[in-house]
Scaffold this motif. Structure first.
Motif, mmCIF file in Angstrom:
data_model
loop_
_atom_site.group_PDB
_atom_site.id
_atom_site.type_symbol
_atom_site.label_atom_id
_atom_site.label_comp_id
_atom_site.label_asym_id
_atom_site.label_seq_id
_atom_site.Cartn_x
_atom_site.Cartn_y
_atom_site.Cartn_z
ATOM 1 N N ALA A 70 0.825 -1.205 0.000
ATOM 2 C CA ALA A 70 0.000 0.000 0.000
ATOM 3 C C ALA A 70 0.864 1.261 0.000
ATOM 4 C CB ALA A 70 -0.938 -0.006 1.202
ATOM 5 N N ALA A 71 1.916 1.269 0.810
ATOM 6 C CA ALA A 71 2.807 2.421 0.859
ATOM 7 C C ALA A 71 3.578 2.567 -0.447
ATOM 8 C CB ALA A 71 3.766 2.284 2.033
ATOM 9 N N PHE A 72 3.984 1.452 -1.029
ATOM 10 C CA PHE A 72 4.670 1.503 -2.322
ATOM 11 C C PHE A 72 3.733 2.067 -3.388
ATOM 12 C CE2 PHE A 72 8.089 -2.046 -1.712
ATOM 13 C CZ PHE A 72 8.592 -1.343 -0.629
ATOM 14 N N THR A 78 2.283 8.921 -6.672
ATOM 15 C CA THR A 78 2.612 10.337 -6.483
ATOM 16 C C THR A 78 4.035 10.668 -6.899
ATOM 17 O OG1 THR A 78 3.350 9.989 -4.195
ATOM 18 C CG2 THR A 78 1.001 10.446 -4.546
ATOM 19 N N LEU A 79 4.883 9.627 -7.038
ATOM 20 C CA LEU A 79 6.306 9.794 -7.345
ATOM 21 C C LEU A 79 6.990 10.677 -6.303
ATOM 22 C CD1 LEU A 79 6.260 10.223 -11.250
ATOM 23 C CD2 LEU A 79 6.402 8.123 -9.886
ATOM 24 N N THR A 80 6.499 10.592 -5.067
ATOM 25 C CA THR A 80 7.080 11.347 -3.956
ATOM 26 C C THR A 80 7.309 10.413 -2.774
ATOM 27 O OG1 THR A 80 4.883 11.958 -3.135
ATOM 28 C CG2 THR A 80 5.979 13.514 -4.637
ATOM 29 N N LEU A 113 12.185 5.177 -6.904
ATOM 30 C CA LEU A 113 13.283 5.368 -7.846
ATOM 31 C C LEU A 113 12.655 5.614 -9.210
ATOM 32 C CD1 LEU A 113 14.678 3.910 -5.427
ATOM 33 C CD2 LEU A 113 16.203 2.843 -7.100
ATOM 34 N N VAL A 114 12.795 6.831 -9.713
ATOM 35 C CA VAL A 114 12.070 7.243 -10.918
ATOM 36 C C VAL A 114 13.071 7.576 -12.022
ATOM 37 C CG1 VAL A 114 10.377 8.835 -11.899
ATOM 38 C CG2 VAL A 114 10.236 8.172 -9.478
ATOM 39 N N THR A 144 17.377 12.505 -3.738
ATOM 40 C CA THR A 144 18.408 12.775 -4.737
ATOM 41 C C THR A 144 19.235 11.523 -5.012
ATOM 42 O OG1 THR A 144 18.540 15.089 -4.020
ATOM 43 C CG2 THR A 144 20.377 14.240 -5.320
ATOM 44 N N LEU A 145 19.601 10.814 -3.944
ATOM 45 C CA LEU A 145 20.335 9.558 -4.106
ATOM 46 C C LEU A 145 19.491 8.527 -4.862
ATOM 47 C CD1 LEU A 145 21.969 9.249 -0.564
ATOM 48 C CD2 LEU A 145 23.076 9.949 -2.683
ATOM 49 N N ALA A 146 18.199 8.503 -4.532
ATOM 50 C CA ALA A 146 17.303 7.560 -5.208
ATOM 51 C C ALA A 146 17.212 7.876 -6.697
ATOM 52 C CB ALA A 146 15.916 7.598 -4.572
ATOM 53 N N ASN A 147 17.185 9.175 -7.028
ATOM 54 C CA ASN A 147 17.119 9.567 -8.435
ATOM 55 C C ASN A 147 18.391 9.155 -9.180
ATOM 56 O OD1 ASN A 147 14.615 10.700 -7.980
ATOM 57 N ND2 ASN A 147 15.392 12.775 -7.736
ATOM 58 N N GLN A 148 19.536 9.334 -8.532
ATOM 59 C CA GLN A 148 20.792 8.893 -9.142
ATOM 60 C C GLN A 148 20.769 7.387 -9.372
ATOM 61 O OE1 GLN A 148 23.975 10.156 -6.548
ATOM 62 N NE2 GLN A 148 24.218 12.119 -7.596
ATOM 63 N N ALA A 149 20.301 6.681 -8.366
ATOM 64 C CA ALA A 149 20.251 5.220 -8.471
ATOM 65 C C ALA A 149 19.305 4.775 -9.578
ATOM 66 C CB ALA A 149 19.816 4.621 -7.145
ATOM 67 N N ALA A 150 18.187 5.484 -9.718
ATOM 68 C CA ALA A 150 17.205 5.117 -10.736
ATOM 69 C C ALA A 150 17.809 5.192 -12.131
ATOM 70 C CB ALA A 150 15.985 6.029 -10.636
ATOM 71 N N VAL A 151 18.575 6.248 -12.390
ATOM 72 C CA VAL A 151 19.214 6.397 -13.699
ATOM 73 C C VAL A 151 20.216 5.265 -13.932
ATOM 74 C CG1 VAL A 151 20.718 7.856 -15.102
ATOM 75 C CG2 VAL A 151 18.884 8.888 -13.747
#
Length: 337
Positions: A70-72, A78-80, A113-114, A144-151
């Motif tokens: 549910a949390a995921f 929302t991508l937040t 991670l988007v 920010t770390l999650a965004n780096q990881a996503a890429v």
């Protein structure tokens, strides 16, 4: 400046490899250290952004977490981030409270991670020492770390897809080479026995099998006789009573059969099973040979290990069967002249 140095260091770590598992380990280790997180888990999402699969967790020898669906879902929609200071009083975590208690979780932070606007994973950060109010700065750093990881993960996934396509293309090209070679060799002769022997040998090669045989039916479709095999194990001359055999009946209906477990497949008569297991086979493929609209026989390819034949191999068997049947028809015409 310290935050920038941290981001640069982690970015450098993530960019050093395109190996997915190395990226998973680097990500959980670096983010856990950067946020002083005693427990952290990385989940990947399928291409539709649906089911979550645990990819790595810290500590590695700890109790593996389950996805907080549910949390995921909220983070995915929302991508937040989803920030939870007290897991005991947050309604969205109520279905998972027993599991979180078992893990000793007091607070949690869930980050999507988007990559290119598409969620490719979830970071689940857990605080077990005390309830923790994540500051806006900590949440921003974590995202920010999650965004780096996503890429980095997206690039690694794309590499895996490219490599997979390259392997598939290579296999397809190899099969086309085999098919062309088979067509050329079978059309180079009108000797029926030679055609059958060549076909058996090439079946072993094209399907990477341990044994292959070709059986021809009599004009009344009552008896089948093994006319050729490769390698030789004594199957030539073996007979099959067609009217009472289930597999032969399927073949007469022009069905190709994949037999994953010869020993336990209930469709096989003792007679047919004996023909297949003569070479120690455990799995096999049976395909009809159709000439001028009539089923004139069949071929089998066998593996001494349990094997699941793919849809591509079933499709390939139909192409191969058509080539063999065409060569048999030409040889029969020549003998009738």
């Amino acid at each position: 400046s310290q935050r920038l140095a941290l981001l640069n260091r982690i970015s450098s770590q993530l960019s050093r490899t395109l190996d997915l598992y190395a990226l998973y380990d680097t990500l959980v280790r670096e983010v856990s250290a950067a946020l002083d997180a005693p427990q952290l888990a990385l989940f990947t999402l399928d291409s539709e952004g649906g089911s979550a699969v645990l990819a790595a967790h810290q500590p590695a020898n700890g109790f593996p977490p389950a996805p907080l669906i549910a949390a995921f879902a909220r983070a995915r929609e929302t991508l937040t981030p989803v920030v939870v200071e007290d897991v005991e009083t947050t309604a969205i975590l109520e279905p998972y409270r027993d599991s979180l208690r078992h893990r000793g979780t007091r607070s949690t932070l869930i980050l999507p991670l988007v990559a290119s606007g598409v969620p490719v994973g979830m970071l689940h950060i857990e605080e077990t020492r005390t309830r923790r109010r994540y500051t806006p700065g900590e949440v921003e750093l974590a995202q920010t770390l999650a965004n780096q990881a996503a890429v980095a993960l997206q690039n690694a996934r794309l590499l895996v897809e490219v490599q997979t396509r390259a392997v598939e293309l290579g296999e397809r090209n190899e099969r086309m080479t085999f098919l062309n070679r088979m067509a050329n060799s079978l059309s180079a002769t009108l000797d029926l026995d030679l055609i059958l022997r060549q076909a058996a040998a090439q079946l072993v090669e094209i399907f990477t099998a341990d044994h292959a045989s070709l059986m021809l039916f009599d004009d009344n479709r009552r008896v089948g006789l093994v006319e050729a095999e490769h390698p030789y194990v004594g199957a030539v001359g073996q007979r099959l009573s067609i009217p009472t055999d289930v597999v032969a009946g399927e073949v007469l209906q022009r069905h190709t059969l994949a037999i994953e477990d010869i020993e336990n497949d209930l469709r096989l008569s003792a007679e047919f099973r004996g023909n297949l297991t003569r070479c120690g086979a455990r799995s096999g493929l049976v395909a009809p040979l159709v000439s001028q609209g009539l089923v004139v026989g069949l071929f089998t390819v066998e593996s001494r290990t349990l094997r699941e034949f793919t849809s591509d191999e079933l499709e390939l068997s139909e192409t191969v069967a058509a080539q063999i049947a065409a060569a048999l028809t030409n040889a029969q015409f020549a003998s009738d002249l």
